[in-house]
Write an enzyme that holds these catalytic residues in place. Sequence first.
Site, mmCIF file in Angstrom:
data_model
loop_
_atom_site.group_PDB
_atom_site.id
_atom_site.type_symbol
_atom_site.label_atom_id
_atom_site.label_comp_id
_atom_site.label_asym_id
_atom_site.label_seq_id
_atom_site.Cartn_x
_atom_site.Cartn_y
_atom_site.Cartn_z
ATOM 1 N N THR A 1 55.795 -4.391 -72.489
ATOM 2 C CA THR A 1 54.651 -3.928 -71.324
ATOM 3 C C THR A 1 54.049 -5.559 -70.546
ATOM 4 O O THR A 1 53.445 -5.264 -69.495
ATOM 5 C CB THR A 1 53.753 -2.785 -71.918
ATOM 6 O OG1 THR A 1 52.977 -4.233 -72.833
ATOM 7 C CG2 THR A 1 54.083 -2.260 -72.505
ATOM 8 N N CYS A 2 54.523 -7.025 -71.183
ATOM 9 C CA CYS A 2 53.731 -7.439 -70.639
ATOM 10 C C CYS A 2 54.943 -8.200 -69.104
ATOM 11 O O CYS A 2 56.145 -7.939 -68.766
ATOM 12 C CB CYS A 2 54.382 -8.976 -71.006
ATOM 13 S SG CYS A 2 53.457 -10.418 -70.755
ATOM 14 N N ASP A 3 53.916 -8.514 -67.632
ATOM 15 C CA ASP A 3 54.374 -9.366 -66.780
ATOM 16 C C ASP A 3 55.407 -10.271 -66.885
ATOM 17 O O ASP A 3 56.211 -10.332 -65.941
ATOM 18 C CB ASP A 3 53.415 -8.446 -65.957
ATOM 19 C CG ASP A 3 52.708 -7.631 -65.190
ATOM 20 O OD1 ASP A 3 53.370 -6.328 -65.315
ATOM 21 O OD2 ASP A 3 51.348 -7.141 -64.810
ATOM 22 N N LEU B 1 57.006 -9.000 -75.315
ATOM 23 C CA LEU B 1 56.370 -7.689 -75.037
ATOM 24 C C LEU B 1 57.390 -6.358 -73.977
ATOM 25 O O LEU B 1 56.689 -7.058 -72.750
ATOM 26 C CB LEU B 1 55.077 -7.421 -74.654
ATOM 27 C CG LEU B 1 54.452 -7.784 -75.806
ATOM 28 C CD1 LEU B 1 52.805 -8.173 -75.643
ATOM 29 C CD2 LEU B 1 54.440 -7.686 -77.588
ATOM 30 N N ARG C 1 58.695 -9.550 -68.212
ATOM 31 C CA ARG C 1 59.359 -8.846 -67.325
ATOM 32 C C ARG C 1 60.143 -9.697 -66.127
ATOM 33 O O ARG C 1 60.871 -9.723 -66.213
ATOM 34 C CB ARG C 1 58.413 -7.799 -66.565
ATOM 35 C CG ARG C 1 58.282 -6.497 -67.497
ATOM 36 C CD ARG C 1 57.859 -5.471 -66.196
ATOM 37 N NE ARG C 1 57.093 -4.708 -67.575
ATOM 38 C CZ ARG C 1 55.636 -3.703 -67.111
ATOM 39 N NH1 ARG C 1 55.263 -4.017 -66.437
ATOM 40 N NH2 ARG C 1 55.452 -2.467 -68.234
#
Length: 115
Positions: free
Chosen positions: A11-13, A9, A16
Amino acid sequence: MRSIILYGLKTCDTCRKARRHLDAAGVDYRFRDLRADGVDGERLRRWEAAVGWEQLLNRRSTTWRQLAEADRADLTADRAIALMIDHPTLIKRPVLEYDERVLVGYRANDYDNLS
């Protein structure tokens, strides 16, 4: 040519972190967003065969906690895969496909071996 695909995703840390690791190592890969792109049953079956549905299903996710108790009870591989198709955020991430292998989750040591 080596094909590496990272599923996760945007937005997933953790996703990232995985992307930064691959970028820093100069690894050529494609990113597929599970929420935007979804995932098909055939791919999920391959992942399940490689790592098992128990490792693939994220029981710590908000989506999991919001499911009805009936959906969470008495899971089998088929039911878990159907849930992950309907709710891609139930997939533990990131999922990395490379050289016919599948890695689930991010561990720096595993990613070090890709470059």
